[in-house]
Structure formats: C-alpha cells, structure tokens
Design a protein around this motif. Structure first.
Motif, mmCIF file in Angstrom:
data_model
loop_
_atom_site.group_PDB
_atom_site.id
_atom_site.type_symbol
_atom_site.label_atom_id
_atom_site.label_comp_id
_atom_site.label_asym_id
_atom_site.label_seq_id
_atom_site.Cartn_x
_atom_site.Cartn_y
_atom_site.Cartn_z
ATOM 1 N N ALA A 122 -18.822 -30.745 -3.145
ATOM 2 C CA ALA A 122 -18.939 -30.819 -4.600
ATOM 3 C C ALA A 122 -20.334 -31.282 -5.001
ATOM 4 C CB ALA A 122 -17.882 -31.763 -5.160
ATOM 5 N N LEU A 123 -20.863 -32.260 -4.265
ATOM 6 C CA LEU A 123 -22.212 -32.764 -4.526
ATOM 7 C C LEU A 123 -23.230 -31.647 -4.378
ATOM 8 C CD1 LEU A 123 -24.451 -34.944 -4.716
ATOM 9 C CD2 LEU A 123 -24.098 -35.386 -2.293
ATOM 10 N N VAL A 124 -23.166 -30.923 -3.271
ATOM 11 C CA VAL A 124 -24.108 -29.829 -3.035
ATOM 12 C C VAL A 124 -23.998 -28.780 -4.130
ATOM 13 C CG1 VAL A 124 -24.653 -27.919 -1.486
ATOM 14 C CG2 VAL A 124 -24.196 -30.190 -0.540
ATOM 15 N N GLU A 125 -22.766 -28.447 -4.517
ATOM 16 C CA GLU A 125 -22.557 -27.413 -5.529
ATOM 17 C C GLU A 125 -23.125 -27.831 -6.879
ATOM 18 O OE1 GLU A 125 -18.603 -25.847 -7.597
ATOM 19 O OE2 GLU A 125 -18.759 -25.170 -5.506
ATOM 20 N N GLN A 126 -22.925 -29.078 -7.255
ATOM 21 C CA GLN A 126 -23.432 -29.561 -8.537
ATOM 22 C C GLN A 126 -24.954 -29.501 -8.594
ATOM 23 O OE1 GLN A 126 -21.836 -33.486 -9.253
ATOM 24 N NE2 GLN A 126 -19.746 -32.814 -8.776
ATOM 25 N N VAL A 127 -25.592 -30.012 -7.557
ATOM 26 C CA VAL A 127 -27.061 -30.025 -7.555
ATOM 27 C C VAL A 127 -27.600 -28.601 -7.483
ATOM 28 C CG1 VAL A 127 -29.108 -30.791 -6.304
ATOM 29 C CG2 VAL A 127 -27.163 -32.335 -6.557
ATOM 30 N N ALA B 256 -31.881 -45.087 -3.041
ATOM 31 C CA ALA B 256 -32.394 -44.410 -4.238
ATOM 32 C C ALA B 256 -31.255 -44.107 -5.205
ATOM 33 C CB ALA B 256 -33.116 -43.118 -3.848
ATOM 34 N N ALA B 257 -30.131 -43.632 -4.673
ATOM 35 C CA ALA B 257 -28.974 -43.337 -5.518
ATOM 36 C C ALA B 257 -28.470 -44.600 -6.218
ATOM 37 C CB ALA B 257 -27.866 -42.712 -4.678
ATOM 38 N N ALA B 258 -28.461 -45.713 -5.502
ATOM 39 C CA ALA B 258 -28.014 -46.974 -6.104
ATOM 40 C C ALA B 258 -28.973 -47.413 -7.211
ATOM 41 C CB ALA B 258 -27.917 -48.052 -5.022
ATOM 42 N N GLU B 259 -30.262 -47.198 -7.013
ATOM 43 C CA GLU B 259 -31.239 -47.522 -8.060
ATOM 44 C C GLU B 259 -30.962 -46.700 -9.305
ATOM 45 O OE1 GLU B 259 -34.138 -49.578 -9.889
ATOM 46 O OE2 GLU B 259 -33.677 -49.917 -7.769
ATOM 47 N N ALA B 260 -30.705 -45.413 -9.133
ATOM 48 C CA ALA B 260 -30.421 -44.552 -10.279
ATOM 49 C C ALA B 260 -29.127 -44.960 -10.975
ATOM 50 C CB ALA B 260 -30.339 -43.086 -9.836
ATOM 51 N N ALA B 261 -28.146 -45.412 -10.223
ATOM 52 C CA ALA B 261 -26.875 -45.814 -10.829
ATOM 53 C C ALA B 261 -27.067 -46.930 -11.853
ATOM 54 C CB ALA B 261 -25.891 -46.257 -9.746
ATOM 55 N N GLY B 262 -28.104 -47.734 -11.682
ATOM 56 C CA GLY B 262 -28.384 -48.809 -12.619
ATOM 57 C C GLY B 262 -28.910 -48.337 -13.957
ATOM 58 N N PHE C 138 -27.261 -36.846 -12.056
ATOM 59 C CA PHE C 138 -28.090 -35.935 -11.268
ATOM 60 C C PHE C 138 -29.012 -36.715 -10.343
ATOM 61 C CE2 PHE C 138 -32.036 -33.680 -10.505
ATOM 62 C CZ PHE C 138 -31.583 -32.472 -10.021
ATOM 63 N N PHE C 139 -29.632 -37.774 -10.855
ATOM 64 C CA PHE C 139 -30.565 -38.559 -10.038
ATOM 65 C C PHE C 139 -29.846 -39.366 -8.965
ATOM 66 C CE2 PHE C 139 -32.989 -37.567 -13.821
ATOM 67 C CZ PHE C 139 -34.201 -37.185 -13.265
ATOM 68 N N GLU C 140 -28.594 -39.707 -9.211
ATOM 69 C CA GLU C 140 -27.797 -40.324 -8.159
ATOM 70 C C GLU C 140 -27.507 -39.335 -7.035
ATOM 71 O OE1 GLU C 140 -24.498 -43.049 -9.324
ATOM 72 O OE2 GLU C 140 -24.884 -42.213 -11.317
ATOM 73 N N HIS C 141 -27.187 -38.116 -7.393
ATOM 74 C CA HIS C 141 -26.788 -37.115 -6.404
ATOM 75 C C HIS C 141 -27.967 -36.539 -5.620
ATOM 76 C CE1 HIS C 141 -22.929 -36.173 -8.912
ATOM 77 N NE2 HIS C 141 -22.834 -37.294 -8.232
ATOM 78 N N LEU C 142 -29.108 -36.416 -6.277
ATOM 79 C CA LEU C 142 -30.211 -35.648 -5.693
ATOM 80 C C LEU C 142 -30.666 -36.156 -4.324
ATOM 81 C CD1 LEU C 142 -32.175 -33.264 -6.139
ATOM 82 C CD2 LEU C 142 -33.768 -34.931 -7.123
ATOM 83 N N PRO C 143 -30.932 -37.450 -4.129
ATOM 84 C CA PRO C 143 -31.402 -37.881 -2.792
ATOM 85 C C PRO C 143 -30.391 -37.595 -1.697
ATOM 86 C CG PRO C 143 -31.758 -39.609 -4.439
ATOM 87 C CD PRO C 143 -30.871 -38.584 -5.078
ATOM 88 N N LEU C 144 -29.099 -37.760 -2.007
ATOM 89 C CA LEU C 144 -28.059 -37.507 -1.011
ATOM 90 C C LEU C 144 -27.948 -36.020 -0.698
ATOM 91 C CD1 LEU C 144 -25.466 -39.997 -2.514
ATOM 92 C CD2 LEU C 144 -26.863 -40.350 -0.476
ATOM 93 N N TRP C 145 -28.096 -35.191 -1.720
ATOM 94 C CA TRP C 145 -28.106 -33.738 -1.496
ATOM 95 C C TRP C 145 -29.299 -33.348 -0.624
ATOM 96 C CZ3 TRP C 145 -32.123 -30.545 -3.179
ATOM 97 C CH2 TRP C 145 -31.914 -29.184 -2.957
ATOM 98 N N ASN C 146 -30.434 -33.958 -0.873
ATOM 99 C CA ASN C 146 -31.643 -33.627 -0.125
ATOM 100 C C ASN C 146 -31.472 -33.947 1.355
ATOM 101 O OD1 ASN C 146 -34.271 -32.526 -0.281
ATOM 102 N ND2 ASN C 146 -35.179 -34.559 -0.161
#
Length: 363
Positions: free
Chosen positions: A6-11, A332-338, A350-358
């Motif tokens: 789902a993460l990959v599909e969203q990004v 990075a995702a945790a930083e964006a969550a803030g 999107f910014f939470e998901h992006l580093p993990l997708w990468n």
C-alpha cells in the motif's frame, strides 16, 4: 494488500501524477528556450549545447526533487500556486547541472541509460580533449544559470522570487562544498561515519531534499524559515538514507535498471558507506580484495564485482547497510510525523511514507 504494498502504491501514484504533468512542462521549456537565450546567429555550439542539456534533462528518472517541491506546497495549500512550475523547472535544471559536472569528475560514459554530456562531447570532438572538457563544463554551468534565471522570470511575487533565488544559490554553494569533501573523503583510508554523513548532507540532502522543500513552501506562503531546524533534520536523515541506498545499488543493483554499470564506485576508489562497512567487518583477505579493487578501473570486471559482493554478504556488511538505510529512513519518517499539528495531515503523510518507500525500492 500488505502495508508495504500500500505504501509503495500510494507514493508511486503521487510520483506518476506529478511526472506526467512535468514532462510536458519541461518539453515546452526546452522547445522555446533557444529563442530566449539570445545567442549570436552564427553560433552552432550554443544550440548543440542546449540540445545536449535537453537530452539529458528529458531522460530524467523519478523526478523526486520536483515531487518534493510540489508536495511541500501541498503542506500549506491544495490550490494552484504561482511560481511553482518555474520552481520545478529550476530544481530539475539544477539537477542537470549537478549530473553534468558529476560525470566529468567521475569520467562517466553513461547517465540515465544514454551517453553523459561529457562523453557526447568527446565523441563530437575526437582528438580534442580540451575542447570536449571545456564545453562539458560550460554546459553544466549553463544549466546552473538557467536554473536561477527561470526563477527570476516566474510569476511569483517579487519577494518570493528573490527568496527562491537565494535558496538555489545557497544550494549551489553547499553542493560545491559537498563535491569537494566528497573527493577529500577518498583520500582517507577509512573515513569515519560522521564524515560520510556530512558528505551526504552537503552533496545530496541540501539540494535534493531541503532546497525543493524550501522552494515549495516559499511559493505557497509557508514561511520555511520558521521551521528550518525540523526541515534540516528531515532532509539530512532522508539524504543519508538515500545515499546509503545509492551506495548499496552501485554494488548490488542491476545495470539495466540504473542506466549505468555496477561497481563504478569501486573502480573510482570511492570509500562510501558500503565500502566502509566492508573494510570494517571483513577479515584480512576480504579487505585485501576490496583494497585491490578500489581505484582500479581495469579491475571492474563482473568477476571482481561478484567477489566484492560475496565478501560484503559473508562479513555482514550488506545486511548492516540495509538495516542502517531503514533506520535513517524511519527517523526521517518520525521527524515528518511531527508536522501533523502544523501542516495539512494528508500532505504530511507523503513525507512520512517517502523515505520508507525509497528504501523499499532498493531491497
């Protein structure tokens, strides 16, 4: 569908939507550019240079920098933003500038599945290496000048145009320092981890993550200076994770997918994250194989690359780098969550998901 799928599909969906629109914008920009450059009519080299820049630029990959810019604007508003198209052109032209100069420094024949600008000039001017080198350098400089000019010509308010030019000028300064310390790193037998982090920050994160986000927020009226510390942390963490990914793929990736051969960092003597991990964890015989391959272009054979891969796996360096890659992506995702209390939550996601997708697309 799994969480990862789902993460990959969203990004991927966000990336594809931005890329389709930007491809047409970039094509139109280069179509009208020669008439706006104002070069003398007799010049054949100027349109040829623009053609090479166009060719390299339109061979772009995921356009992550442009996407980051648009998604940063969405943190503030989902409405059309004046100057955002020009800012997108600017970040991609800056990337073209960086790639042209990178390929000169690395003596790379291929980029994005085609000839590098430097090697295209070498083919045009066989037996005239100074002309080929000089024209390639000037092509990279021209791309940088265009990346600033397009901002000055945007329809953003004057104070926003000025601020965006300042962002890109600072990114240029940081990237130049990053290139210098990147070369300096390779004169150290075993660079420390913090040295590698600083190289990743200056050479990659500041122009590939931080600058596009600042530009998007500026265009949308988001006042990035009020949140600069958090933006810097996110960019640095995402940049470190992304550089680890690049270093990993240089040895373990597929040449057909990357558009360039594997093992180039070994041949160029680059003491990157993966090389450091191998030299730290391998036994004496393994380190000897890696040291012998470093900086030896003749040793970049499939057999040598396979041998270093095997050493990296056996000593645990591959698994260690993959774990580190994910660790920094998660930070990075945790930083964006803030940011959820500050900006639009659907855009923050999107910014939470992006580093993990990468990271996921590298493993």
């Amino acid at each position: 569908m799994t969480d990862t799928a789902a993460l990959v599909e969203q990004v991927q969906a966000r990336l594809a939507g931005h890329e389709r629109r930007f491809a047409a914008l970039f094509e139109e920009y280069f179509r009208t550019l020669p008439a706006r450059i104002g070069a003398p009519e007799f010049s054949r080299f100027t349109p040829d240079c623009l053609g090479l820049l166009r060719d390299l630029s339109l061979r772009g990959g995921k356009r992550l920098r442009m996407v980051l810019l648009h998604e940063a604007a969405r943190l503030v508003t989902d409405e059309p933003v004046p100057g955002l198209d020009e800012a997108a052109l600017s970040v991609e032209l800056f990337q073209t500038h960086a790639l042209v100069h990178d390929d000169i420094i690395d003596d790379s024949p291929l980029r994005r599945g085609g000839p590098s600008t430097y090697y295209a000039y070498r083919e045009r001017f066989p037996g005239q290496p100074r002309a080929a080198l000089g024209l390639a350098l000037l092509a990279g400089d021209l791309a940088l000048a265009l990346s600033l000019t397009v901002l000055l010509e945007s329809d953003a308010p004057p104070e926003v145009r000025r601020a965006m030019v300042e962002v890109q000028t600072r990114a240029s300064l940081d990237t130049s320092v990053g290139q210098i310390i990147d070369m300096e790193r390779d004169f150290t037998a075993l660079p420390g981890e913090e040295v590698l982090h600083q190289v990743a920050d200056f050479k990659t994160a500041r122009y590939s993550v931080l600058a596009p986000m600042r530009l998007g927020l500026l265009a949308a009226g988001g006042k990035p200076e009020l949140h600069d510390e958090s933006l810097r942390r996110y960019a640095r963490l995402a940049g470190i994770s992304g550089q680890m990914r690049d270093d990993y793929l240089d040895l373990f990736g597929e040449a057909e997918v990357m558009g360039k051969p594997t093992g180039t960092d070994l041949a160029d003597g680059r003491r990157n994250y993966l090389v450091r991990a191998v030299l730290t964890a391998a036994d004496d015989s393994g380190r000897a194989v890696v040291e012998a391959a470093l900086g030896d272009a003749a040793a970049r054979t499939p057999e040598t690359v396979a041998a270093v891969r095997d050493i990296a796996r056996r000593c645990g360096a591959e698994a260690e780098l993959r774990a580190d890659m994910r660790h920094y992506a998660e930070r990075a995702a945790a930083e964006a969550a803030g940011w959820r209390s500050r900006w639009r939550p659907e855009a923050v996601a999107f910014f939470e998901h992006l580093p993990l997708w990468n990271v996921q697309r590298a493993l």
